[in-house]
Design a protein around this motif. Structure first.
Motif, mmCIF file in Angstrom:
data_model
loop_
_atom_site.group_PDB
_atom_site.id
_atom_site.type_symbol
_atom_site.label_atom_id
_atom_site.label_comp_id
_atom_site.label_asym_id
_atom_site.label_seq_id
_atom_site.Cartn_x
_atom_site.Cartn_y
_atom_site.Cartn_z
ATOM 1 N N ASP A 158 63.845 36.026 13.930
ATOM 2 C CA ASP A 158 64.356 34.782 13.336
ATOM 3 C C ASP A 158 63.422 33.616 13.636
ATOM 4 O OD1 ASP A 158 66.452 36.151 12.270
ATOM 5 O OD2 ASP A 158 67.959 35.447 13.699
ATOM 6 N N ASP A 191 71.390 42.556 11.148
ATOM 7 C CA ASP A 191 70.171 41.986 10.567
ATOM 8 C C ASP A 191 69.500 43.019 9.658
ATOM 9 O OD1 ASP A 191 67.815 40.607 10.087
ATOM 10 O OD2 ASP A 191 66.971 40.970 12.075
ATOM 11 N N ARG A 225 66.018 40.587 17.328
ATOM 12 C CA ARG A 225 66.457 39.700 16.240
ATOM 13 C C ARG A 225 66.037 38.250 16.487
ATOM 14 N NH1 ARG A 225 72.160 39.976 13.083
ATOM 15 N NH2 ARG A 225 71.760 38.331 11.581
ATOM 16 N N ASN A 284 66.573 44.922 11.241
ATOM 17 C CA ASN A 284 66.766 45.841 12.350
ATOM 18 C C ASN A 284 65.992 47.132 12.021
ATOM 19 O OD1 ASN A 284 68.274 48.384 13.140
ATOM 20 N ND2 ASN A 284 69.321 46.923 14.452
#
Length: 280
Positions: A36, A164, A32, A167
């Motif tokens: 990001d 998320d 993640r 994912n």
């Protein structure tokens, strides 16, 4: 020697290995934090990649493909090539390092992340929206996204401390629906609720402990109104303080001996009840 625009794969070039810098960079997207930071994520398998190529709001940056997968998916690679997307051949080990499945499919795309700003996802006059609050299970979150898409919802919003949407398991469970309807996410649930209200949506908690059930609400004409359904986590449901902030709460009636429904199943019942009443 012929030039290959956009760095397309040249058959005589050796396939990338797991140590090739571009593969290493892509591997960061399995986490993640890496997604990001880069604003990109990985999409695996022919079906999901096909949906990504047809996607209008974001871009596919690169395809990693093994030789056998390239043979199996010749048309798909042709379509990607026509869009000017870089196609890079990788060996099996590199493909496995980018895969989050037990049996890697040998085809992985690097895409822009999907979420849009809340006001973009909710623009116009949305009639039906699914809000996931504090849902940690990626399979459930992906399945609810798929259900929302199937029920004709206008958006799915990941609110609070929710998994998320990028994912790997969540992406697979959504079976391409991630690319079909607006997705937004905000850690600030109050901001999400305010945006839904501003868009003219009634906030309805799906709550197993609610006094009123779906069937009664439908009979009263409540479900025909523009609605944002708020779903809580599998284990804990919605906290009382969140339910208190919403306009109403409804339960799915249980006619048999089962004490509860799986989150994605309950979401399907709720979203379809609204979709049906709104269409009638």
């Amino acid at each position: 020697m012929s030039q290959h625009p956009h760095g397309h794969h040249r058959p005589e070039a050796a396939p990338f290995t797991e140590r090739t810098p571009r593969v290493v960079a892509a591997r960061h997207l399995t986490r993640r934090q890496g997604r990001d930071k880069a604003g990109r994520f990985l999409v695996e398998g022919a079906q999901a990649v096909r949906e990504a190529l047809a996607w209008k709001t974001g871009e596919v940056h690169e395809l990693f493909v093994t030789a056998p997968a390239a043979q199996r998916n010749a048309e798909l690679l042709q379509a990607a090539s026509a869009q000017g997307i870089r196609i890079s051949e990788v060996d099996d080990k590199a493909a496995a390092s980018l895969s989050e499945t037990v049996t890697p499919q040998g085809l992985v795309a690097v895409c822009d992340v999907v979420p849009q700003p809340l006001e973009t996802a909710l623009r116009g006059t949305p009639r039906l929206v699914a809000v996931l609050y504090g849902v940690s299970d990626p399979g459930n979150a992906g399945t609810v996204t798929r259900v929302a898409d199937a029920a004709g919802a206008d958006a799915v919003i990941f609110a609070g401390d929710t998994v998320d949407p990028h994912n790997g398991k969540c992406v697979r469970a959504s079976t391409g629906s991630l690319f079909h309807l607006p997705i937004a996410r905000s850690r600030d649930a109050d901001e999400v609720f305010a945006a839904c209200r501003q868009a003219g949506l009634r906030l309805v908690a799906a709550d197993g402990y609610a006094e009123q059930d779906l069937v009664e609400a439908s009979a009263n004409g409540e479900l025909a109104q523009p609605t944002a359904w708020v779903f809580g986590s599998e284990a804990h449901g919605l906290p009382d303080d969140v339910v208190a902030k919403l306009d109403t709460s409804l339960k799915v009636p249980l006619y048999g001996a089962a004490e509860s429904l799986n989150l994605a199943t309950a979401a399907a019942v709720c979203l379809y009840a609204s979709a049906r009443d709104q269409r009638n």
